[in-house]
Write a protein that holds these residues in place. Structure first.
Motif, short mmCIF file in Angstrom:
data_model
loop_
_atom_site.label_atom_id
_atom_site.label_comp_id
_atom_site.label_asym_id
_atom_site.label_seq_id
_atom_site.Cartn_x
_atom_site.Cartn_y
_atom_site.Cartn_z
N ALA A 1 3.47 11.46 1.65
CA ALA A 1 4.64 11.98 2.67
C ALA A 1 5.67 12.17 1.31
O ALA A 1 6.96 12.67 1.54
CB ALA A 1 5.31 11.10 3.45
N ALA A 2 5.30 11.39 0.19
CA ALA A 2 6.51 11.37 -0.88
C ALA A 2 5.78 11.80 -2.39
O ALA A 2 5.64 10.77 -3.21
CB ALA A 2 7.23 10.33 -1.07
N PRO A 3 5.01 13.04 -2.60
CA PRO A 3 4.35 13.21 -3.66
C PRO A 3 5.35 13.21 -4.86
O PRO A 3 4.86 13.01 -6.03
CB PRO A 3 3.81 14.47 -3.54
CG PRO A 3 4.78 15.29 -2.42
CD PRO A 3 5.34 13.97 -1.50
N TRP A 4 6.69 13.21 -4.82
CA TRP A 4 7.52 13.06 -5.87
C TRP A 4 7.74 11.75 -6.33
O TRP A 4 8.44 11.64 -7.37
CB TRP A 4 8.93 13.65 -5.48
CG TRP A 4 9.28 13.05 -4.22
CD1 TRP A 4 9.36 13.65 -3.00
CD2 TRP A 4 10.09 11.98 -3.92
NE1 TRP A 4 9.63 12.70 -1.94
CE2 TRP A 4 10.30 11.67 -2.57
CE3 TRP A 4 10.79 10.91 -4.93
CZ2 TRP A 4 10.97 10.77 -2.03
CZ3 TRP A 4 11.14 9.97 -4.36
CH2 TRP A 4 11.62 9.72 -3.22
N PRO B 1 3.71 2.42 -5.02
CA PRO B 1 2.63 1.70 -4.21
C PRO B 1 1.83 1.10 -5.05
O PRO B 1 1.37 1.49 -6.08
CB PRO B 1 1.69 2.71 -3.34
CG PRO B 1 2.41 3.94 -4.21
CD PRO B 1 3.60 3.87 -4.50
N GLY B 2 1.24 -0.27 -4.77
CA GLY B 2 0.25 -0.98 -5.74
C GLY B 2 0.93 -1.53 -6.91
O GLY B 2 0.25 -2.14 -7.74
N ARG C 1 0.88 -1.19 0.03
CA ARG C 1 -0.04 0.14 0.13
C ARG C 1 1.07 1.57 0.02
O ARG C 1 0.65 2.34 -0.76
CB ARG C 1 -0.92 0.03 1.26
CG ARG C 1 -1.71 1.16 1.35
CD ARG C 1 -2.65 1.16 2.56
NE ARG C 1 -1.81 1.35 3.90
CZ ARG C 1 -1.35 2.61 4.13
NH1 ARG C 1 -1.62 3.53 3.44
NH2 ARG C 1 -0.69 2.81 5.11
N ARG C 2 2.07 1.13 0.75
CA ARG C 2 3.01 2.36 0.87
C ARG C 2 3.95 2.29 -0.28
O ARG C 2 4.19 1.16 -0.94
CB ARG C 2 3.73 2.41 2.13
CG ARG C 2 2.75 2.50 3.29
CD ARG C 2 3.58 2.27 4.54
NE ARG C 2 2.88 2.52 5.62
CZ ARG C 2 3.09 3.89 6.75
NH1 ARG C 2 4.02 4.52 6.25
NH2 ARG C 2 2.37 3.66 7.86
N ALA C 3 4.63 3.18 -0.84
CA ALA C 3 5.63 3.55 -1.44
C ALA C 3 6.87 2.85 -0.92
O ALA C 3 7.02 2.87 0.47
CB ALA C 3 6.12 4.89 -1.79
N GLN C 4 7.88 2.06 -1.60
CA GLN C 4 8.67 1.40 -0.89
C GLN C 4 10.36 1.95 -1.32
O GLN C 4 10.50 1.97 -2.62
CB GLN C 4 8.75 0.03 -0.80
CG GLN C 4 9.97 -0.93 -0.26
CD GLN C 4 9.92 -2.32 -0.47
OE1 GLN C 4 8.92 -2.83 -1.37
NE2 GLN C 4 10.51 -3.21 0.07
N VAL C 5 11.09 2.23 -0.62
CA VAL C 5 12.65 2.46 -0.80
C VAL C 5 13.18 1.31 -0.46
O VAL C 5 13.52 0.99 0.82
CB VAL C 5 13.27 3.68 -0.16
CG1 VAL C 5 14.64 3.93 -0.80
CG2 VAL C 5 12.19 4.92 -0.64
N LEU C 6 13.67 0.37 -1.25
CA LEU C 6 14.33 -0.91 -0.88
C LEU C 6 15.81 -0.80 -1.09
O LEU C 6 16.42 -0.95 -2.37
CB LEU C 6 13.87 -2.28 -1.97
CG LEU C 6 14.28 -3.41 -1.53
CD1 LEU C 6 14.15 -3.91 -0.03
CD2 LEU C 6 13.45 -4.51 -2.62
N TYR D 1 13.67 14.48 3.15
CA TYR D 1 14.49 15.71 2.53
C TYR D 1 15.56 14.98 1.43
O TYR D 1 15.37 15.40 0.26
CB TYR D 1 14.87 16.83 3.26
CG TYR D 1 15.69 17.81 2.41
CD1 TYR D 1 14.74 18.92 2.11
CD2 TYR D 1 16.80 17.82 2.18
CE1 TYR D 1 15.38 19.95 1.25
CE2 TYR D 1 17.52 18.76 1.44
CZ TYR D 1 16.68 19.73 0.87
OH TYR D 1 17.37 20.81 0.20
N GLU D 2 16.10 14.17 1.90
CA GLU D 2 17.29 13.71 1.20
C GLU D 2 16.70 12.53 0.19
O GLU D 2 17.22 12.28 -0.95
CB GLU D 2 18.21 12.73 2.18
CG GLU D 2 19.13 13.62 3.15
CD GLU D 2 20.10 14.59 2.19
OE1 GLU D 2 20.92 14.04 1.49
OE2 GLU D 2 20.20 15.61 2.18
N LEU D 3 15.47 11.96 0.48
CA LEU D 3 15.07 10.91 -0.54
C LEU D 3 14.72 11.52 -1.83
O LEU D 3 14.59 11.22 -2.77
CB LEU D 3 13.98 10.32 0.23
CG LEU D 3 14.24 8.91 1.01
CD1 LEU D 3 13.01 8.57 1.69
CD2 LEU D 3 15.09 8.00 0.35
N ALA D 4 14.13 12.95 -1.68
CA ALA D 4 13.63 13.51 -2.73
C ALA D 4 14.82 14.26 -3.63
O ALA D 4 14.37 14.84 -4.72
CB ALA D 4 12.90 14.75 -2.12
#
Length: 257
Positions: free
Chosen positions: A90-93, A68-69, A35-40, A136-139
């Protein structure tokens, strides 16, 4: 959190959930979605992520962004992962398809620190500030060319998957056209329509992705160059650095930092 299924904590009211997981060699995570976006993030080893749209190779100290999805499966080879699960708001980008990204030393330390936070970390003070800096760093992540697009058409996809397992620069579009029983002109038009790339460009990307995987598992530059059909390791190295911006030796496990 460590070795906790994300489904067990998914509904916790936090923008980011960080989970560290260790996997046995050659472990395959069957197709699933979040359901969430994932940073693996690959803290060790090498991963391959597959979706209906393509395959992404993720060497040590890099990460893959999984929207997500999106249904995906992951082949883990000696991998210890750190995953960030982000509420989409939390991560619209966040990209709409998977993407391999570089991970800076600062972001790497933030990821490791986030895993040590309690699930319901304090939104104020140090914990909340750490998560804010992490977002911030992820963006600002830098994408890497470690993706191989795959076609939807079944017969062409089968050829692409076969080639991806043992690519060679000596393969020609004429050979592929014969196997599909179409003319070279038709094949070139079909290939571009299905992959968004010329055959020659896609072939080179397949060689690069295969090389990254082999190098990350410890194969020598000389061996990889020979497997791909290059006459010399130097010729392979020039192509590899042109495509990735990094020499092939940088992907050896002993050289990765």
């Amino acid at each position: 959190m460590r070795n906790v299924p994300v489904d067990a904590v998914d509904r916790i009211d936090r923008a980011v959930l960080a989970i560290g997981t260790d996997y046995p060699p050659r472990h395959l995570l069957a197709a699933h979605r979040h359901r969430r976006a994932q940073v693996l993030y690959a803290a060790g080893g090498v991963m391959r992520v597959d979706t209906t749209h393509g395959t992404w190779t993720v060497p040590t100290h890099r990460a893959v962004l999984i929207p997500p999805g999106v249904d995906h499966e992951v082949l883990m080879e000696g991998v210890s992962t750190r995953s960030l699960y982000l509420e989409p708001t939390a991560a619209p980008w966040f990209p709409s398809r998977c993407r391999v990204v570089d991970v800076s030393p600062l972001l790497r330390e933030l990821i490791f620190a986030a895993v040590d936070l309690p699930p319901e970390y304090n939104l104020r003070g140090r914990d909340g500030s750490l998560i804010d800096l992490l977002l911030y760093e992820l963006a600002t992540l830098t994408p890497l060319p470690f993706e191989l697009t795959l076609p939807v058409r079944a017969d062409l996809r089968a050829l692409c998957e076969e080639f991806g397992s043992a690519p060679t620069i000596r393969s020609t579009p004429q050979e592929w056209a014969r196997r599909l029983r179409v003319s070279s002109r038709t094949f070139n038009r079909l290939f571009r329509a299905e992959t968004g790339s010329t055959f020659q460009r896609w072939r080179q990307r397949a060689c690069v992705v295969h090389a990254i995987h082999a190098l990350a598992l410890g194969d020598s530059v000389t061996a990889v160059a020979a497997d791909l059909g290059y006459d010399t390791p130097a010729a392979f190295s020039v192509m590899f650095q042109r495509e990735t911006g990094t020499p092939p030796s940088a992907f050896h496990p002993t050289r990765t930092a």
